[in-house]
Design a protein around this motif. Sequence first.
Motif, PDB file in Angstrom:
ATOM      1  N   GLY A 241      35.820  30.754 -13.085  1.00 44.98           N
ATOM      2  CA  GLY A 241      36.364  29.652 -13.860  1.00 44.98           C
ATOM      3  C   GLY A 241      35.533  29.242 -15.058  1.00 44.98           C
ATOM      4  O   GLY A 241      35.634  28.133 -15.550  1.00 44.98           O
TER       5      GLY A 241
ATOM      6  N   PRO B  76      34.503  28.365 -18.551  1.00 44.89           N
ATOM      7  CA  PRO B  76      35.233  28.090 -19.795  1.00 44.89           C
ATOM      8  C   PRO B  76      34.644  28.903 -20.937  1.00 44.89           C
ATOM      9  O   PRO B  76      33.456  28.838 -21.200  1.00 44.89           O
ATOM     10  CB  PRO B  76      35.016  26.586 -20.005  1.00 44.89           C
TER      11      PRO B  76
ATOM     12  N   SER C  13      40.403  26.001 -25.779  1.00 49.49           N
ATOM     13  CA  SER C  13      41.517  25.444 -25.002  1.00 49.49           C
ATOM     14  C   SER C  13      41.115  25.100 -23.570  1.00 49.49           C
ATOM     15  O   SER C  13      41.802  24.330 -22.904  1.00 49.49           O
ATOM     16  CB  SER C  13      42.710  26.411 -24.983  1.00 49.49           C
ATOM     17  N   ASP C  14      40.001  25.654 -23.090  1.00 45.04           N
ATOM     18  CA  ASP C  14      39.533  25.351 -21.734  1.00 45.04           C
ATOM     19  C   ASP C  14      38.901  23.964 -21.631  1.00 45.04           C
ATOM     20  O   ASP C  14      38.861  23.384 -20.549  1.00 45.04           O
ATOM     21  CB  ASP C  14      38.502  26.394 -21.265  1.00 45.04           C
TER      22      ASP C  14
END
Length: 240
Positions: A3, A5, A9-10
């Motif tokens: 996960g 980033p 956009s994260d």
Amino acid sequence: MHGTPHIVSDVMTRTVVALGRGATFKEIVKTMQQWRVSAMPVVEGETRVVGIVSEADLLPKEEFRDGDPDRHTQLRRLADLLKAGAVTAEELMSAPVVTVPEDATLAQAARIMALRKVKRLPVVDDAGVLRGIVSRADLLKVFLRSDEDIAAEVRETVVADLFPTRPEPIRVEVREGVVRLTGRIADTALVPVAARLVRAVEGVVDVECALTGPRRRPDLDPDLPDAASAAPPSEVTGTA
């Protein structure tokens, strides 16, 4: 990869309060207070970003409210004086606005902020349509990753790929975002490569690379002295 980033956009804020060109000064102040924001994009047709209004754009009205500036100030701060007399978002906004695409990396966004000396960037798609806003605080979110998560990514994406075969297991320790690598590798020329790859992992604060080469065996390396000849004379025993 756990996960992590990697792109704007994260981490961006997706719910963005925007202004129309005709928004009034008082309306802008009220909206900033209501939403607790220090800047808002100005859009055209409710979608395309054409500028941005920040608290800094509003302050000249108060600064120059109670007096006329001298000639030197007029020449030096003409832009601020114009904003002091502005009454709409179109007159107040900074334009053209500096934006960043949704798929930009966090490093690219940070570089734009530093070079353009801005605290936040509207995030737009290929058509210039507003998709969100990213701030300095958003870019720092990556440093909230847990040490365990960082260590797992370093093991899987750096150690496993760069050192598929190694004399000994490589130990990865992470404390407060600082990664320490210890162990033996076959080729020490890869040490700086490993350090660079680890530093590129999101959330890494620093890297301590203590990797060493394989143990040397005198019996396999003729350039090394053997154990007997390398020992001090007092330690070599035998009979005449």
